[in-house]
Design a protein around this motif. Sequence first.
Motif, short mmCIF file in Angstrom:
data_model
loop_
_atom_site.label_atom_id
_atom_site.label_comp_id
_atom_site.label_asym_id
_atom_site.label_seq_id
_atom_site.Cartn_x
_atom_site.Cartn_y
_atom_site.Cartn_z
N ILE A 77 0.84 -1.20 0.00
CA ILE A 77 0.00 0.00 0.00
C ILE A 77 0.88 1.24 0.00
O ILE A 77 0.66 2.18 -0.78
CB ILE A 77 -0.93 0.00 1.22
N SER A 78 1.88 1.29 0.86
CA SER A 78 2.77 2.44 0.94
C SER A 78 3.49 2.69 -0.38
O SER A 78 3.55 3.83 -0.87
CB SER A 78 3.78 2.24 2.08
N GLY A 79 4.03 1.62 -0.99
CA GLY A 79 4.74 1.78 -2.25
C GLY A 79 3.84 2.23 -3.38
O GLY A 79 4.24 3.06 -4.22
N THR A 80 2.61 1.73 -3.41
CA THR A 80 1.67 2.12 -4.45
C THR A 80 1.24 3.57 -4.28
O THR A 80 1.09 4.31 -5.27
CB THR A 80 0.45 1.19 -4.42
N LEU A 81 1.04 4.00 -3.04
CA LEU A 81 0.71 5.41 -2.80
C LEU A 81 1.84 6.32 -3.28
O LEU A 81 1.60 7.43 -3.76
CB LEU A 81 0.46 5.65 -1.31
N GLU A 99 3.05 6.62 7.88
CA GLU A 99 2.57 5.78 8.97
C GLU A 99 2.70 4.30 8.61
O GLU A 99 3.04 3.47 9.46
CB GLU A 99 1.12 6.13 9.30
N LEU A 100 2.42 3.97 7.36
CA LEU A 100 2.60 2.59 6.92
C LEU A 100 4.08 2.19 6.93
O LEU A 100 4.43 1.05 7.26
CB LEU A 100 2.02 2.41 5.52
N ALA A 101 4.94 3.14 6.56
CA ALA A 101 6.38 2.87 6.61
C ALA A 101 6.84 2.63 8.05
O ALA A 101 7.67 1.74 8.32
CB ALA A 101 7.15 4.03 5.98
N TRP A 102 6.31 3.43 8.98
CA TRP A 102 6.63 3.22 10.39
C TRP A 102 6.19 1.84 10.85
O TRP A 102 6.94 1.12 11.52
CB TRP A 102 5.93 4.30 11.23
N ARG A 312 17.63 -1.59 -4.61
CA ARG A 312 16.73 -2.63 -4.12
C ARG A 312 15.35 -2.05 -3.81
O ARG A 312 14.32 -2.65 -4.13
CB ARG A 312 17.33 -3.28 -2.87
N LEU A 313 15.31 -0.88 -3.19
CA LEU A 313 14.04 -0.23 -2.90
C LEU A 313 13.29 0.13 -4.18
O LEU A 313 12.08 -0.13 -4.31
CB LEU A 313 14.28 1.03 -2.07
N LEU A 314 13.99 0.68 -5.14
CA LEU A 314 13.35 1.07 -6.40
C LEU A 314 12.87 -0.15 -7.18
O LEU A 314 11.84 -0.10 -7.87
CB LEU A 314 14.32 1.89 -7.24
N ALA A 321 4.38 -1.67 -8.95
CA ALA A 321 3.69 -1.00 -10.06
C ALA A 321 3.23 -2.00 -11.10
O ALA A 321 2.13 -1.88 -11.67
CB ALA A 321 4.61 0.05 -10.69
N LEU A 322 4.03 -3.02 -11.36
CA LEU A 322 3.64 -4.05 -12.31
C LEU A 322 2.44 -4.84 -11.78
O LEU A 322 1.58 -5.27 -12.56
CB LEU A 322 4.81 -5.00 -12.57
N GLU A 323 2.37 -5.03 -10.47
CA GLU A 323 1.22 -5.74 -9.90
C GLU A 323 -0.06 -4.94 -10.12
O GLU A 323 -1.13 -5.52 -10.30
CB GLU A 323 1.46 -5.98 -8.41
N VAL A 324 0.05 -3.62 -10.08
CA VAL A 324 -1.13 -2.78 -10.33
C VAL A 324 -1.56 -2.91 -11.79
O VAL A 324 -2.76 -3.03 -12.09
CB VAL A 324 -0.84 -1.31 -9.98
#
Length: 403
Positions: A77-81, A99-102, A312-314, A321-324
């Motif tokens: 969710i955090s990455g997609t946002l 908050e999701l990252a936390w 790695r993060l990117l 993004a591909l999953e979306v």
Amino acid sequence: MAQQHLDPTDSTVVTADALAGYLRAQATEFLRALRSHRETGGGGGGTPARAQPRAAEAGPEDSADAALALRRSARRISGTLHTFRPLLDADWSESLRPELAWLSGTLGREHAYAARLDRLVTALNRLSGATAFPSQTTKTRTAAGSSQPTVGGRADAGGSPVGVAAGSRAAGAARVGVAAPGTAGPGTHPTATPDRGNLTVGAAKAGALLDRQLTLSRTRAHSAALQALGSSRFHAVADSVAVLASEVPLTPTAPTTDLRPLAAAAHDRLCDAITGLPLHTAGHPYNAEALIHGLSPDTAPHPQDAPWHQVRLLLRLHRYALEVLHPGAVPVDVRLLTAGEALNRHRDASEAASAAAAAARTPRIAPATAYALGVLHADQRHEVEASRFAFQQSWQKEAVSTS
């Protein structure tokens, strides 16, 4: 890089319906995992009413699986946002994402310390010629309590007596057999009876020191996770995700906007970051660049590792993004899979080396113990180089074959 998934000649438009559906699905998984985690003994207080129940008897392994699913959904969710933020309500997304990252970081620390300890003691056994790896002791498995609230992820130095700079990826909670020489992590051989007689005095004492320090850090991380799961801050996050499960706050222009350019931008950021890596140097498997700083007094993360961690993060954001874009069935990309595996090994070895170096700085340890920790640090930094080499070989080979 050839990327069939984002072919600019493809005239198919992916609308915001796909984004909304993906976020709703991940929010539902989050709530389902939260309910399951609570029912299997993970604790953490109340669960939003929209969470889906799970009626089943379960043990610590089920609780750990539920925690893994909880953290996995939070990261997605955090990455997609982040990737598709122009299509989402700015105030809402910018308040929820950190908050999701936390939450994801908090849920990752306990098991990160356990996985790091497994890796380091396995390497000590391999380096000292031991034929077996000690099984996970009851004290280690229960030092943090009976519940298992956390899995995988990153850790930071806060509260750690050994100055560990960052965390490690998730691994099995039970220790396993000795890794074969040249591998980047624990092997898969069955656990055998401990035979400390095969260890040198220095390696045995180094293992005991690492066990004390990392177990203490794990216990503190466990307590922090329990506090977080029972906090008002966590319940606010859970409530926001519960709302997301039924309603995604899109911008007025989102319904007519194609998602592919934003996904392509995530792909371009990944390629730009890889371009900045020293791939030419990484093409030499034993260049020992990772040993430059050695056991220096500096406790900060190794300066050469940061760009690789960023890639790695990117890469992870690109995969989300591909999953979306491809709900239900993301096309298999061997290049992304092998690159992700190499970068995971790189992170594990890098942060295990930092833990060994930090342990070697413990005051008044015996010279033999310090020597064993120095050898362990060098071994893990060589694993860093091996992972960079594996990444370079895979990435460059695929580039040639698809050009």
